[in-house]
Design a protein around this motif. Structure first.
Motif, PDB file in Angstrom:
ATOM      1  N   ALA A  87      20.056 -48.193  -3.270  1.00 49.21           N
ATOM      2  CA  ALA A  87      18.709 -47.973  -3.347  1.00 49.21           C
ATOM      3  C   ALA A  87      18.074 -48.178  -4.771  1.00 49.21           C
ATOM      4  CB  ALA A  87      18.622 -46.393  -3.413  1.00 49.21           C
ATOM      5  N   ALA A  88      18.524 -48.083  -6.153  1.00 46.46           N
ATOM      6  CA  ALA A  88      18.288 -48.266  -7.148  1.00 46.46           C
ATOM      7  C   ALA A  88      16.589 -50.172  -7.003  1.00 46.46           C
ATOM      8  CB  ALA A  88      18.970 -48.462  -8.325  1.00 46.46           C
ATOM      9  N   PHE A  89      17.229 -51.015  -6.575  1.00 44.76           N
ATOM     10  CA  PHE A  89      16.238 -51.853  -5.698  1.00 44.76           C
ATOM     11  C   PHE A  89      14.838 -51.394  -5.327  1.00 44.76           C
ATOM     12  CE2 PHE A  89      20.290 -54.183  -6.759  1.00 44.76           C
ATOM     13  CZ  PHE A  89      19.561 -55.282  -7.986  1.00 44.76           C
ATOM     14  N   CYS A  90      14.849 -50.279  -4.698  1.00 43.70           N
ATOM     15  CA  CYS A  90      13.885 -50.195  -3.659  1.00 43.70           C
ATOM     16  C   CYS A  90      13.525 -48.601  -4.146  1.00 43.70           C
ATOM     17  CB  CYS A  90      14.490 -49.007  -2.626  1.00 43.70           C
ATOM     18  SG  CYS A  90      15.346 -49.869  -1.796  1.00 43.70           S
ATOM     19  N   PRO A  91      11.582 -48.648  -3.878  1.00 44.35           N
ATOM     20  CA  PRO A  91      10.711 -47.806  -4.459  1.00 44.35           C
ATOM     21  C   PRO A  91      11.404 -46.615  -4.388  1.00 44.35           C
ATOM     22  CG  PRO A  91       9.686 -48.971  -2.410  1.00 44.35           C
ATOM     23  CD  PRO A  91      11.378 -49.777  -3.488  1.00 44.35           C
ATOM     24  N   ALA A  92      10.858 -44.892  -4.664  1.00 48.98           N
ATOM     25  CA  ALA A  92      11.658 -43.829  -4.318  1.00 48.98           C
ATOM     26  C   ALA A  92      11.471 -44.266  -2.972  1.00 48.98           C
ATOM     27  CB  ALA A  92      10.529 -42.903  -4.834  1.00 48.98           C
ATOM     28  N   GLU A  93      10.432 -44.637  -2.380  1.00 49.30           N
ATOM     29  CA  GLU A  93      11.012 -43.750  -0.486  1.00 49.30           C
ATOM     30  C   GLU A  93      10.761 -45.086  -0.169  1.00 49.30           C
ATOM     31  OE1 GLU A  93       8.256 -41.347   0.817  1.00 49.30           O
ATOM     32  OE2 GLU A  93       8.989 -39.013  -0.071  1.00 49.30           O
ATOM     33  N   PHE A  94      11.569 -45.379   1.580  1.00 50.25           N
ATOM     34  CA  PHE A  94      12.218 -46.769   2.486  1.00 50.25           C
ATOM     35  C   PHE A  94      12.501 -46.478   3.339  1.00 50.25           C
ATOM     36  CE2 PHE A  94      15.590 -44.760  -1.069  1.00 50.25           C
ATOM     37  CZ  PHE A  94      16.590 -44.965   0.256  1.00 50.25           C
ATOM     38  N   THR A  95      12.578 -47.221   3.713  1.00 47.20           N
ATOM     39  CA  THR A  95      13.165 -47.968   4.705  1.00 47.20           C
ATOM     40  C   THR A  95      14.618 -48.120   4.527  1.00 47.20           C
ATOM     41  OG1 THR A  95      12.387 -49.809   5.615  1.00 47.20           O
ATOM     42  CG2 THR A  95      11.202 -48.298   6.681  1.00 47.20           C
ATOM     43  N   ILE A  96      15.638 -48.092   6.241  1.00 51.68           N
ATOM     44  CA  ILE A  96      16.373 -49.145   5.856  1.00 51.68           C
ATOM     45  C   ILE A  96      17.073 -50.738   6.353  1.00 51.68           C
ATOM     46  CG2 ILE A  96      19.028 -49.217   7.718  1.00 51.68           C
ATOM     47  CD1 ILE A  96      18.134 -46.060   6.040  1.00 51.68           C
ATOM     48  N   ALA A  97      15.294 -50.863   6.599  1.00 52.78           N
ATOM     49  CA  ALA A  97      15.364 -52.091   6.741  1.00 52.78           C
ATOM     50  C   ALA A  97      15.284 -52.946   5.606  1.00 52.78           C
ATOM     51  CB  ALA A  97      13.772 -52.915   7.788  1.00 52.78           C
ATOM     52  N   GLU A  98      14.559 -52.053   4.632  1.00 54.94           N
ATOM     53  CA  GLU A  98      14.173 -52.126   2.850  1.00 54.94           C
ATOM     54  C   GLU A  98      15.840 -51.997   2.636  1.00 54.94           C
ATOM     55  OE1 GLU A  98       9.457 -50.978   2.206  1.00 54.94           O
ATOM     56  OE2 GLU A  98      11.226 -49.278   1.978  1.00 54.94           O
ATOM     57  N   LEU A  99      16.842 -50.990   2.467  1.00 49.00           N
ATOM     58  CA  LEU A  99      17.605 -51.096   1.862  1.00 49.00           C
ATOM     59  C   LEU A  99      18.658 -52.313   2.431  1.00 49.00           C
ATOM     60  CD1 LEU A  99      19.546 -49.585  -0.274  1.00 49.00           C
ATOM     61  CD2 LEU A  99      20.239 -48.383   2.106  1.00 49.00           C
ATOM     62  N   ARG A 100      18.097 -52.758   3.525  1.00 50.62           N
ATOM     63  CA  ARG A 100      19.493 -53.441   4.213  1.00 50.62           C
ATOM     64  C   ARG A 100      18.723 -54.952   3.783  1.00 50.62           C
ATOM     65  NH1 ARG A 100      18.008 -56.690   8.595  1.00 50.62           N
ATOM     66  NH2 ARG A 100      17.074 -54.704   9.456  1.00 50.62           N
ATOM     67  N   ALA A 101      17.882 -55.580   3.277  1.00 50.80           N
ATOM     68  CA  ALA A 101      16.815 -56.333   2.801  1.00 50.80           C
ATOM     69  C   ALA A 101      18.095 -56.673   1.403  1.00 50.80           C
ATOM     70  CB  ALA A 101      15.217 -56.487   2.958  1.00 50.80           C
ATOM     71  N   VAL A 102      17.831 -55.091   0.558  1.00 46.57           N
ATOM     72  CA  VAL A 102      18.459 -55.439  -0.622  1.00 46.57           C
ATOM     73  C   VAL A 102      20.103 -56.030  -0.641  1.00 46.57           C
ATOM     74  CG1 VAL A 102      19.367 -54.017  -2.303  1.00 46.57           C
ATOM     75  CG2 VAL A 102      17.405 -53.648  -1.570  1.00 46.57           C
ATOM     76  N   TYR A 103      21.151 -55.566   0.347  1.00 48.33           N
ATOM     77  CA  TYR A 103      22.251 -55.820   0.446  1.00 48.33           C
ATOM     78  C   TYR A 103      22.296 -57.666   0.571  1.00 48.33           C
ATOM     79  CZ  TYR A 103      24.008 -51.332  -0.491  1.00 48.33           C
ATOM     80  OH  TYR A 103      24.569 -50.516  -0.668  1.00 48.33           O
ATOM     81  N   GLU A 104      21.048 -58.418   1.546  1.00 50.20           N
ATOM     82  CA  GLU A 104      21.113 -59.319   2.392  1.00 50.20           C
ATOM     83  C   GLU A 104      21.055 -60.136   1.239  1.00 50.20           C
ATOM     84  OE1 GLU A 104      20.696 -58.503   6.214  1.00 50.20           O
ATOM     85  OE2 GLU A 104      18.776 -59.213   5.680  1.00 50.20           O
ATOM     86  N   ALA A 105      19.973 -59.364   0.298  1.00 48.53           N
ATOM     87  CA  ALA A 105      19.282 -60.207  -0.892  1.00 48.53           C
ATOM     88  C   ALA A 105      20.663 -60.697  -2.131  1.00 48.53           C
ATOM     89  CB  ALA A 105      17.990 -59.785  -1.140  1.00 48.53           C
ATOM     90  N   VAL A 106      21.304 -59.481  -2.192  1.00 53.31           N
ATOM     91  CA  VAL A 106      22.050 -59.818  -3.668  1.00 53.31           C
ATOM     92  C   VAL A 106      23.634 -60.260  -2.954  1.00 53.31           C
ATOM     93  CG1 VAL A 106      23.265 -57.946  -4.832  1.00 53.31           C
ATOM     94  CG2 VAL A 106      21.595 -57.368  -3.929  1.00 53.31           C
ATOM     95  N   TRP A 107      23.822 -60.138  -2.027  1.00 56.77           N
ATOM     96  CA  TRP A 107      25.161 -60.490  -1.456  1.00 56.77           C
ATOM     97  C   TRP A 107      24.810 -61.482  -0.698  1.00 56.77           C
ATOM     98  CZ3 TRP A 107      27.954 -55.448   1.321  1.00 56.77           C
ATOM     99  CH2 TRP A 107      28.007 -55.082   0.256  1.00 56.77           C
TER     100      TRP A 107
END
Lengths: 223, 223
Positions: A148-168
């Motif tokens: 969630a540190a890669f996301c703005p204060a408010e975010f959607t689950i899809a945005e969070l998933r995009a973080v995991y997909e990008a990092v991994w």
DNA sequence: AGGGATTATCGTCGTTCTGACGATAACACC
DNA sequence: GGTGTTATCGTCAGAACGACGATAATCCCT
């Protein structure tokens, strides 16, 4: 046991256009003038290490509040000869930030820019530091809520998933990811609002209070 | 950006009599003369940090080969004022060792001894360093095979379980632990021999080649 | 207004993993 | 041979997970 000089170097990571990016500066002074390097600088005489990292982060990126993202000490690099100027020991920090406006150039850097990984050749032993930082980020996403540190204060689950997909650098099933994130206690907290865009509007979430995840989010097997 | 002095400090942990112990030295010289502290010392002029840690470990404990145990960098502590002698920055290392014969006193330490946790009051900010080291060890036992670093080269599952119980300060079910350890790929490798003692003889194992465990060993919930 | 495209979210199902615990095995000691 | 002790194997219910179908809620286009 004579004199050492101390620097802090920053591995600043963010997600841009679905890819993991690192903030690099082009060195404006020797050594390695003109080459890309991690942002950083010397620790002041009576300055705490963490404070030096925060100061350098602000000077080089304009990021004032770490509140949105995350900053932690990574590792210290002190091999003799790693810096041609003499015995310089570097305390490396890892910063995870949401996508930001274009970075500012620092005092001793002629330019700062985001680079998708893997970036260009780097000065000093910064390639090794960058590798360690990315590896730390990859590992920490598994068992902490730091994604969630890669996301703005408010975010959607899809945005969070995009973080995991990008990092991994993998793809995750949207349905299973949604279930895992929303049922893991304290990972995210719903705000009650929703964001409209393409497709069905998505619920907005904030970071939960949990720091470590029990059980962790499992990264798909070997890549 | 003037002169810093650099030390390495060691958090050396082992299991003795079923409890987690830390190696401490009694300081023979000011500051904090007579008080307990983590073993450590100044980094030499052209010495690598890891080499300094290995050297100090050898000087203070007589441990020559790290091969049996484990040594890794923990964190760097550099708050101004943490050392009354001036600006001294300390790179802390974490060592996990099997139980050893009595430690030797070092050059600037009048005595070295194992202390069950929580130990006595410590000089400098060593209490904080020790806390971080123990926390790192606790966390790493979950998702790495480092528990075996506390064991001699050949060990039984019960000995390995005793390590986890001591470090986590819990009790684990012997049957479930046995199943988890022996079925997790690469955690331990059977030697084919067995050790006789009280009760049925136990099979002997060596460390496997796996460093990280997928999935991790779950520590029982909150303590 | 209605149909299609798109994405979010909810369910289902079979497999795997876990925690609790019973049962047996292989010794030492008497 | 009996007993105590520890190691190891099994069993079984509940939880978690991966794969994937089904539905919901919006936008866009005609």
């Amino acid at each position: 046991m004579a004199a050492f000089r101390l620097t802090v170097d920053l591995v600043v990571l963010t997600i841009r256009a679905g890819a993991l990016n690192v903030l690099l500066v082009q060195r404006g002074i020797p050594p390695y003038q003109g080459e890309w390097a991690l942002p950083g600088g010397f620790v002041l005489d009576d300055e705490d290490l963490d404070a030096a990292a925060v100061r350098e982060l602000r000077e080089e990126t304009g990021v004032t509040a770490v509140g949105a993202g995350h900053l932690e000490q990574l590792r210290t690099y002190g091999a003799p000869g790693r810096d041609p100027r003499g015995r310089v020991v570097s305390v490396a920090y890892l910063a995870l930030l949401p996508d930001l406006p274009a970075p500012t150039a620092g005092s001793d850097a002629s330019g700062a820019a985001w680079h998708p990984l893997p970036g260009p050749c780097l000065a000093f032993d910064h390639r090794e530091i960058l590798r360690d930082g990315v590896e730390r980020a990859r590992a920490k996403l598994e068992y902490t809520s730091l994604g969630a540190a890669f996301c703005p204060a408010e975010f959607t689950i899809a945005e969070l998933r995009a973080v995991y997909e990008a990092v991994w650098h993998t793809t995750l099933d949207p349905r299973n990811f949604h279930r895992k994130v929303t049922t893991t206690d304290g990972f995210v907290a719903p705000t009650g609002e929703r964001r409209t865009g393409v497709g069905r509007p998505a619920e907005l979430f904030r970071r939960g209070e949990a720091e470590v995840l029990h059980p962790p989010i499992m990264r798909p097997a070997r890549t």
